[in-house]
Design a protein around this motif. Structure first.
Motif, PDB file in Angstrom:
ATOM      1  N   ASN A  89      51.972  53.266  30.265  1.00  0.00           N
ATOM      2  CA  ASN A  89      52.992  52.292  30.625  1.00  0.00           C
ATOM      3  C   ASN A  89      52.790  51.811  32.050  1.00  0.00           C
ATOM      4  O   ASN A  89      52.813  50.610  32.327  1.00  0.00           O
ATOM      5  CB  ASN A  89      54.372  52.937  30.446  1.00  0.00           C
ATOM      6  CG  ASN A  89      55.506  52.035  30.864  1.00  0.00           C
ATOM      7  OD1 ASN A  89      55.690  51.737  32.039  1.00  0.00           O
ATOM      8  ND2 ASN A  89      56.284  51.627  29.894  1.00  0.00           N
TER       9      ASN A  89
ATOM     10  N   ASN B 218      57.725  52.648  23.743  1.00  0.00           N
ATOM     11  CA  ASN B 218      57.267  53.871  24.405  1.00  0.00           C
ATOM     12  C   ASN B 218      57.631  55.113  23.604  1.00  0.00           C
ATOM     13  O   ASN B 218      56.871  56.087  23.586  1.00  0.00           O
ATOM     14  CB  ASN B 218      57.831  53.967  25.820  1.00  0.00           C
ATOM     15  CG  ASN B 218      57.165  53.009  26.768  1.00  0.00           C
ATOM     16  OD1 ASN B 218      56.005  52.653  26.597  1.00  0.00           O
ATOM     17  ND2 ASN B 218      57.897  52.572  27.777  1.00  0.00           N
TER      18      ASN B 218
ATOM     19  N   SER C  23      60.363  58.773  26.444  1.00  0.00           N
ATOM     20  CA  SER C  23      59.353  58.879  25.398  1.00  0.00           C
ATOM     21  C   SER C  23      59.421  60.228  24.691  1.00  0.00           C
ATOM     22  O   SER C  23      59.052  60.336  23.523  1.00  0.00           O
ATOM     23  CB  SER C  23      57.952  58.687  25.987  1.00  0.00           C
ATOM     24  OG  SER C  23      57.845  57.423  26.586  1.00  0.00           O
TER      25      SER C  23
ATOM     26  N   THR D 290      52.019  58.637  27.526  1.00  0.00           N
ATOM     27  CA  THR D 290      52.722  57.365  27.329  1.00  0.00           C
ATOM     28  C   THR D 290      53.161  56.788  28.664  1.00  0.00           C
ATOM     29  O   THR D 290      52.992  55.592  28.925  1.00  0.00           O
ATOM     30  CB  THR D 290      53.943  57.565  26.411  1.00  0.00           C
ATOM     31  OG1 THR D 290      53.484  57.980  25.126  1.00  0.00           O
ATOM     32  CG2 THR D 290      54.771  56.298  26.289  1.00  0.00           C
ATOM     33  N   SER D 291      53.725  57.640  29.514  1.00  0.00           N
ATOM     34  CA  SER D 291      54.153  57.180  30.833  1.00  0.00           C
ATOM     35  C   SER D 291      52.960  56.678  31.635  1.00  0.00           C
ATOM     36  O   SER D 291      53.044  55.657  32.323  1.00  0.00           O
ATOM     37  CB  SER D 291      54.865  58.309  31.572  1.00  0.00           C
ATOM     38  OG  SER D 291      55.352  57.855  32.806  1.00  0.00           O
TER      39      SER D 291
ATOM     40  N   VAL E 202      60.322  56.959  32.070  1.00  0.00           N
ATOM     41  CA  VAL E 202      59.513  56.628  30.899  1.00  0.00           C
ATOM     42  C   VAL E 202      59.095  57.896  30.159  1.00  0.00           C
ATOM     43  O   VAL E 202      59.161  57.963  28.927  1.00  0.00           O
ATOM     44  CB  VAL E 202      58.282  55.784  31.295  1.00  0.00           C
ATOM     45  CG1 VAL E 202      57.347  55.591  30.121  1.00  0.00           C
ATOM     46  CG2 VAL E 202      58.728  54.427  31.832  1.00  0.00           C
TER      47      VAL E 202
ATOM     48  N   SER F 216      61.223  48.141  25.298  1.00  0.00           N
ATOM     49  CA  SER F 216      60.298  49.053  25.971  1.00  0.00           C
ATOM     50  C   SER F 216      60.551  50.495  25.556  1.00  0.00           C
ATOM     51  O   SER F 216      59.607  51.256  25.312  1.00  0.00           O
ATOM     52  CB  SER F 216      60.436  48.895  27.491  1.00  0.00           C
ATOM     53  OG  SER F 216      59.663  49.849  28.162  1.00  0.00           O
TER      54      SER F 216
END
Length: 152
Positions: free
Chosen positions: A38, A22, A86, A34-35, A82, A18
């Motif tokens: 996700n 990410n 990222s 991206t977060s 995240v 992951s």
């Protein structure tokens, strides 16, 4: 017990994959988008799974209502995790990011387990954190190439 160990290892593999996925997405569209993706995809998957399972029981609903408000902070922390991952991963690499995240988890775990009382494992945990920090420090130093015998 072995099944829990295997599940923890599988979890680690999932986290590593992951992070890499990410991180790559983060380098293309940015950390916060991206977060968002996700968590949007995760929400969609969990919603689909919930639709396929039987409805909540009264005991589950009572548990949800009686949980302390701080219990729901995990979602906020997950979004930050995240997004930060990222942002950092493409800049310092997968291995260094993973080691730094694990060291942060170790420090947090030791602090949460400490409770102001020394246990037999506290010294070992502190030694583990010290070794991780030392490893991070040593990995950031540039390696000098060895002098060749032919050039002497």
């Amino acid at each position: 017990m072995i099944s829990f160990i295997l599940l923890a290892l599988l979890n680690g593999l999932c986290i590593g994959a992951s992070r890499a996925i990410n991180g790559r997405l983060g380098s293309h569209i940015g950390a916060f988008p991206t977060s968002w993706w996700n968590h949007a995809v995760g929400f969609a998957l969990l919603s689909a799974l919930l639709l396929l399972t039987p409805g909540p029981t009264p005991a589950l609903l009572e548990t949800l209502h009686s949980a302390p408000l701080l219990s729901y902070a995990g979602g906020v922390i997950g979004v930050l995790f995240v997004a930060l991952n990222s942002h950092v991963l493409p800049r310092i690499g997968t291995t260094r990011t993973a080691v730094l995240v694990i060291s942060g988890q170790m420090v947090t775990g030791v602090l949460l387990d400490f409770h102001g009382q020394w246990h037999t494992s506290t010294l070992a945990q502190l030694a583990g954190v010290a070794l991780i920090v030392a490893g991070i420090y040593l990995s950031r130093r540039p390696v000098k190439p060895a002098a060749s015998l032919a050039t002497r």
